[in-house]
Design a protein around this motif. Structure first.
Motif, PDB file in Angstrom:
ATOM      1  N   GLU A 187       0.834  -1.204   0.000  1.00  0.00           N
ATOM      2  CA  GLU A 187       0.000   0.000   0.000  1.00  0.00           C
ATOM      3  C   GLU A 187       0.871   1.258   0.000  1.00  0.00           C
ATOM      4  O   GLU A 187       0.570   2.233  -0.701  1.00  0.00           O
ATOM      5  CB  GLU A 187      -0.923  -0.014   1.221  1.00  0.00           C
ATOM      6  N   LYS A 190       1.902   2.122  -3.278  1.00  0.00           N
ATOM      7  CA  LYS A 190       0.754   2.316  -4.167  1.00  0.00           C
ATOM      8  C   LYS A 190       0.543   1.128  -5.099  1.00  0.00           C
ATOM      9  O   LYS A 190       0.038   1.279  -6.219  1.00  0.00           O
ATOM     10  CB  LYS A 190       0.883   3.628  -4.951  1.00  0.00           C
ATOM     11  N   HIS A 192      -1.684  -1.256  -5.216  1.00  0.00           N
ATOM     12  CA  HIS A 192      -2.961  -1.560  -4.580  1.00  0.00           C
ATOM     13  C   HIS A 192      -3.459  -2.971  -4.887  1.00  0.00           C
ATOM     14  O   HIS A 192      -4.090  -3.602  -4.026  1.00  0.00           O
ATOM     15  CB  HIS A 192      -4.005  -0.532  -5.009  1.00  0.00           C
ATOM     16  N   GLU A 196      -4.422  -5.489  -1.969  1.00  0.00           N
ATOM     17  CA  GLU A 196      -5.788  -6.019  -1.877  1.00  0.00           C
ATOM     18  C   GLU A 196      -5.786  -7.535  -1.858  1.00  0.00           C
ATOM     19  O   GLU A 196      -6.532  -8.164  -1.095  1.00  0.00           O
ATOM     20  CB  GLU A 196      -6.620  -5.501  -3.052  1.00  0.00           C
ATOM     21  N   SER A 219      -8.954   1.159   2.138  1.00  0.00           N
ATOM     22  CA  SER A 219      -8.251   1.257   0.865  1.00  0.00           C
ATOM     23  C   SER A 219      -9.228   1.396  -0.295  1.00  0.00           C
ATOM     24  O   SER A 219      -9.044   2.225  -1.195  1.00  0.00           O
ATOM     25  CB  SER A 219      -7.350   0.033   0.665  1.00  0.00           C
ATOM     26  N   ASP A 222     -10.889   4.888  -0.041  1.00  0.00           N
ATOM     27  CA  ASP A 222      -9.984   5.980  -0.367  1.00  0.00           C
ATOM     28  C   ASP A 222      -9.783   6.101  -1.867  1.00  0.00           C
ATOM     29  O   ASP A 222      -9.533   7.201  -2.379  1.00  0.00           O
ATOM     30  CB  ASP A 222      -8.643   5.757   0.333  1.00  0.00           C
ATOM     31  N   ARG A 223      -9.901   4.972  -2.578  1.00  0.00           N
ATOM     32  CA  ARG A 223      -9.764   4.994  -4.037  1.00  0.00           C
ATOM     33  C   ARG A 223     -11.120   5.042  -4.737  1.00  0.00           C
ATOM     34  O   ARG A 223     -11.189   4.905  -5.961  1.00  0.00           O
ATOM     35  CB  ARG A 223      -8.976   3.762  -4.493  1.00  0.00           C
TER      36      ARG A 223
END
Length: 326
Positions: A187, A190, A192, A196, A219, A222-223
């Motif tokens: 994370e 970045k 992701h 995940e 997460s 936030d995205r």
């Protein structure tokens, strides 16, 4: 908001540079047959410490430790060097401490943390791998990987930390105790998708892990991805830990992403009451700003800056909205 793992005393002292000299602690005793010069050095070190000359005391104790290989002198030298924020000196002392007491957890933890800080990745990986190969029970393996996670999650270089983790865990690359740390390191980079994947694997194994549920839900929120799933994950995390400020912050953030400002403000205010730090201030201030409550947003952001003026999330938030403070 992501939740950090806990660290031991020496790692915390190393990372934030606040480990005290501990002048009230008894000085290590010289051996009965020690040369008078060594006794004098110990006494001189304690006198220097009482007079506030920590650098002199640290150097003298390190000299004593190098001559005697005494664990108490080496521990004392380590503590003093950490108080001075002198990691190279601290590592030299800590290695003697560990050599004298190879089964002392604090000594091992300190050597590991200092090696990571100073970039001795190969030595650290070799040492960790050797310890891993000596483990024979599942319980010991769980404890080892939990300590490894606590060490690596605070690394200032997540790429290096992931490399060490991969090398040491080559036999169990997806061990449950490593998945949260692996996700947090990805994370930070970045990455992701990798983060995940690690969190989903962890949740599939431990569905009542509030930290993992919160991390994945936050997460996604936030995205602005899979917001309904994120809300479900965070609601479950809240059921498991209803008073956790990190989770309250995350729930507020997903409501914000869903455009439900009133609910978002309510949850974020609850988080801010429990944990009025810069990151919660950044979130709460942003939602208040978007809800046309600029005066309240300024008040919250100002508090956040006073708490932690260098917080990156808060700085980025203020920059996005073109806000500056005198």
């Amino acid at each position: 908001m992501m939740m950090p793992l806990k660290l031991g005393l020496f790692t915390i002292g190393l990372m934030i540079g606040l480990l005290p000299p501990q002048s009230g602690r008894a000085a290590p005793q010289a051996q009965s047959d020690a040369e008078p010069q060594l006794i004098f050095q110990i006494l001189a070190s304690e006198l220097a410490l009482q007079q506030g000359n920590v650098a002199i005391a640290a150097a003298t104790y390190l000299g004593v430790a190098e001559q005697t290989r005494d664990a108490a002198a080496a521990e004392r030298a380590t503590q003093l060097a950490l108080a001075l924020r002198a990691p190279t000196q601290a590592l030299a002392a800590a290695r003697i401490w560990l050599e004298a007491k190879p089964n002392e957890p604090n000594a091992q933890e300190t050597v590991d943390a200092l090696s990571l800080l100073l970039g001795f990745d190969h030595d650290l990986s070799d040492s960790l791998l050797k310890r891993r190969q000596a483990i024979t029970s599942p319980e010991a393996l769980d404890a080892f990987y939990e300590r490894l996670s606590n060490l690596l999650i605070r690394s200032q270089d997540p790429r290096r930390a992931l490399t060490i983790l991969s090398r040491v865990s080559v036999q169990e690359p997806d061990h449950t105790k490593l998945l949260y740390t692996k996700a947090m390191l990805h994370e930070k980079l970045k990455e992701h998708a990798q983060a995940e994947q690690a969190l989903r694997t962890l949740i599939s194994r431990t569905p009542a892990d509030a930290h993992a549920l919160n991390a994945l839900g936050y997460s996604l929120a936030d995205r602005s991805q899979s917001l309904q799933e994120a809300k479900t994950l965070l609601e479950k995390a809240h059921q498991l830990r209803p008073d956790d400020a990190h989770i309250l912050d995350s729930v507020g953030w997903v409501y914000y992403r869903l455009g439900q400002f009133d609910q978002a403000i309510d949850w974020l205010q609850k988080a801010f009451v429990r944990m009025p730090d810069a990151e919660v201030a950044a979130h709460l201030g942003e939602v208040l700003w978007k809800a046309n409550r600029a005066t309240e947003a300024f008040t919250i952001w100002r508090h956040g800056r006073q708490t932690d003026p260098n917080n990156q999330l808060l700085q980025d938030t203020l920059k996005r909205f073109g806000v500056s403070f005198p």
